[in-house]
Write an enzyme that holds these catalytic residues in place. Structure first.
Site, PDB file in Angstrom:
ATOM      1  CD  GLU A  37      10.728  35.254  67.637  1.00 62.19           C
ATOM      2  OE1 GLU A  37      10.695  34.652  66.747  1.00 62.19           O
ATOM      3  OE2 GLU A  37      11.544  35.970  68.022  1.00 62.19           O
ATOM      4  NE  ARG A 262       6.305  28.422  56.431  1.00 62.60           N
ATOM      5  CZ  ARG A 262       6.472  29.554  57.052  1.00 62.60           C
ATOM      6  NH1 ARG A 262       6.572  30.660  56.664  1.00 62.60           N
ATOM      7  NH2 ARG A 262       6.690  29.559  58.136  1.00 62.60           N
ATOM      8  CE  LYS A 272       7.947  37.179  62.145  1.00 67.34           C
ATOM      9  NZ  LYS A 272       7.319  36.856  63.299  1.00 67.34           N
TER      10      LYS A 272
END
Ligand code: ATP
Ligand code: MG
Length: 558
Positions: A37, A262, A272
């Protein structure tokens, strides 16, 4: 086998792919995608995902798309799109054709939403956000059906069309899938597919005032692109039934979603949103601050793409969550820099050394091998003269027994030059050593030594009249806590290391005068450094990339 070569056996995703290849599930195709994104810069966690997705395609002669998940125009920016493309390329990967955007499919996505409505699988809900979450309830008990759930297809089509035309206020209506309000999986309790957002979009401008939700756009985009293996992180496991439901219900091509753990790194935050806060509150100097765990920060710091790729291989692909020691990343960086960087001399904490029996005004060019581990690395010369800088830490007035550096009456070799003996030193009124005196043995020149002298210590130096004064930025961990994010009562910001950046002046050998931003070197006995883009004609700026050894673990007594 080469030492330190990363051992590889099939990971669980490769096993799935090899099975699919055997059964010809996707006609022998392997097609992955990396779907960021564009709401921030990429970090080391993304780097891992990039290495996995592009790496699998490389291994199985497949393809990888770079697809921007640009479904939330309120948080996204072209600056981020550009930085992401640059970072993926820098890591050494090529995506298939042009980059893709979920927004490329807005028309198709809209049509699919209409199809769902027509077939009785979606409805417009006029309930407020709060009402919708309240009615969803808790996983252990069935949720409540929305009073709007049984609207007619005609009414739903009409309302959806009017939503698209901008007739309704933000937040007044959403499109929901009609699935199962009693599912133990909350994502199947009539998830929202579209919401009204009166926002300008970087790519579609003002064409849309309704935007698809991530879950709706993502799986369908995978399907449209013909992705075979859609790899994501474990938290999306609970989204998988919805991912599958959408493509199945729409009767379109079905990729499979595979979840992996992850990457979590000690002493590091990797979201982020949290990194953005560090930038916005000026805790760091931008997204590419060398202390940031962003790809752009690591690039500026002097990490190499190969080091990051090797690190990703070492971390591997697993189904179980774990925390990786940041020391493993630093190890991979040292390993690569050791192979590729020239050894040069730089004195970071200088003290003056006068060789009293060396003729004033005389200069000799000493030969220095660029990289002892690279036979083709060649050599260069560096000027030697009567007055040198050496490291303050390489001299002691009263040394302990096993100190092999310089002290009164003791000898050391000056790297690539002569053996010297310390004869005297000068202190100022505070007791600080300001000058060291020594004599050299003219028969002890490196490479042609006939002196017969044996010394245990070798130290680096630079010639004072020839040295280049530079700025060096020394870095320490950005966070002092191993898990800055793992505290209930404290925010990660509270664990910022106040001494994570130290700026000093240093002297380096003159061969570095022509160094350019991005150049990497090893300052002998000190560590790896690279030239920062802040460098000017007047002054070079070096970033400390990583020390030669793992000082941090030592400090922690590990
Ligand atoms: P963040 O929480 O840091 O904002 P994100 O997952 O929201 O990350 P996206 O831009 O949506 O960021 O992620 C793009 C891809 O990178 C996704 O496939 C995501 O799973 C993957 N990814 C993100 N963080 C990690 C991580 N720490 N380890 C592995 N993959 C990751
Ligand atoms: Mg995100």
């Amino acid at each position: 086998m080469e030492k330190n070569e990363v051992l590889e056996s099939l990971n669980f995703i490769e096993e799935i792919i090899e099975d699919d290849l055997k059964t010809d599930k996707y006609d022998g195709r392997v097609y992955t995608r990396f779907p960021p994104e564009p709401n921030g810069y990429l970090h080391i966690g993304h780097a891992k995902s990039i290495c996995v997705n592009f790496g699998l395609a490389q291994k199985y002669k497949g393809k990888t798309n770079l697809r921007f998940d640009d479904t939330n125009p309120t948080k996204e920016d072209v600056e981020y799109v550009e930085s992401i493309k640059k970072d993926v390329e820098w890591l050494g990967f090529e995506w298939e054709e042009e980059e893709r955007y979920a927004s490329d499919y807005f028309d198709q996505l809209y049509d699919y939403a209409v199809q769902l409505i027509k077939e009785g699988h979606a409805y417009i809900d006029d309930s407020s956000q709060e009402e919708i979450s309240r009615m969803k309830g808790v996983p252990t008990e069935p949720g409540e059906l929305s009073p709007y759930r049984d609207r007619s297809v005609e009414e739903n089509l009409d309302l959806f069309e009017r939503m698209r035309k901008g007739e309704f206020e933000e937040g007044t209506r959403v499109l929901r899938a009609k699935i199962d309000m009693s599912s133990p999986n909350m994502h199947m309790r009539d998830p929202i597919l579209y919401r009204i957002l009166n926002s300008h979009h970087d790519r579609t401008g003002d064409k849309w005032c309704i935007y698809p939700m991530y879950d709706f756009a993502h799986g369908i985009s995978d399907s449209i692109e013909g992705i075979t293996h859609s790899i994501c992180t474990l938290e999306f496991e609970v989204h998988r039934p919805l991912y599958e439901w959408l493509n199945k219900t729409l009767r379109i091509y079905e990729p499979i979603q595979i979840e992996m753990a992850r990457l979590n790194l000690s002493y590091t935050i990797m979201s982020k949103r949290r990194l953005l806060r560090l930038v916005e509150e000026n805790h760091v100097n931008g997204w590419d601050d060398p202390r940031m765990p962003t790809i752009s920060g690591m690039r500026r710091r002097g990490y190499t793409p190969a080091a990051i790729r090797n690190f990703a291989k070492r971390v591997g692909v697993a189904r179980r969550e774990a925390v990786t020691d940041v020391a493993l990343l630093e190890f991979s960086v040292r390993e690569d820099l050791n192979k590729i960087t020239p050894r040069v001399m730089g004195v970071l904490d200088p003290v003056k050394l006068v060789i009293t029996n060396y003729p004033e005004g005389q200069v000799e060019e000493m030969t220095a091998i660029n990289n002892p581990s690279d036979p083709e690395g060649g050599s260069r010369t560096m000027p030697f003269s009567r007055e040198l800088y050496i490291e303050r830490g390489d001299f002691m007035e009263d040394p302990p027994r096993k100190y092999f550096r310089l002290s009164p009456g003791k000898m050391v070799r000056l790297k690539n030059a002569y053996i010297i003996e310390c004869t005297d030193f000068v202190k100022d009124e505070t007791g600080k050593v300001t000058e060291i005196h020594a004599t050299y043995n003219p028969d002890s020149k490196s490479g042609e030594d006939t002196s017969g002298l044996k010394v245990k210590g070798t130290i680096h130096w630079v010639s004072i009249p020839h040295a280049e004064k530079v700025e060096v930025r020394l870095y320490d961990r950005l966070f002092l806590d191993e898990f800055p994010n793992g505290h209930k009562d404290k925010e990660y910001i509270e664990f910022l290391n106040p001494d994570s950046l130290k700026v000093i002046e240093a002297y380096v050998e003159p061969s570095l005068k022509t160094a350019k931003a991005g150049d990497k070197v090893q300052f002998m006995r000190k560590g790896y450094y690279c030239v920062d883009p802040d460098s000017t004609e007047e002054k070079l700026v070096f970033n400390q990339t990583v020390t030669l050894r793992d000082n941090w673990s030592k400090k922690q007594g590990k």
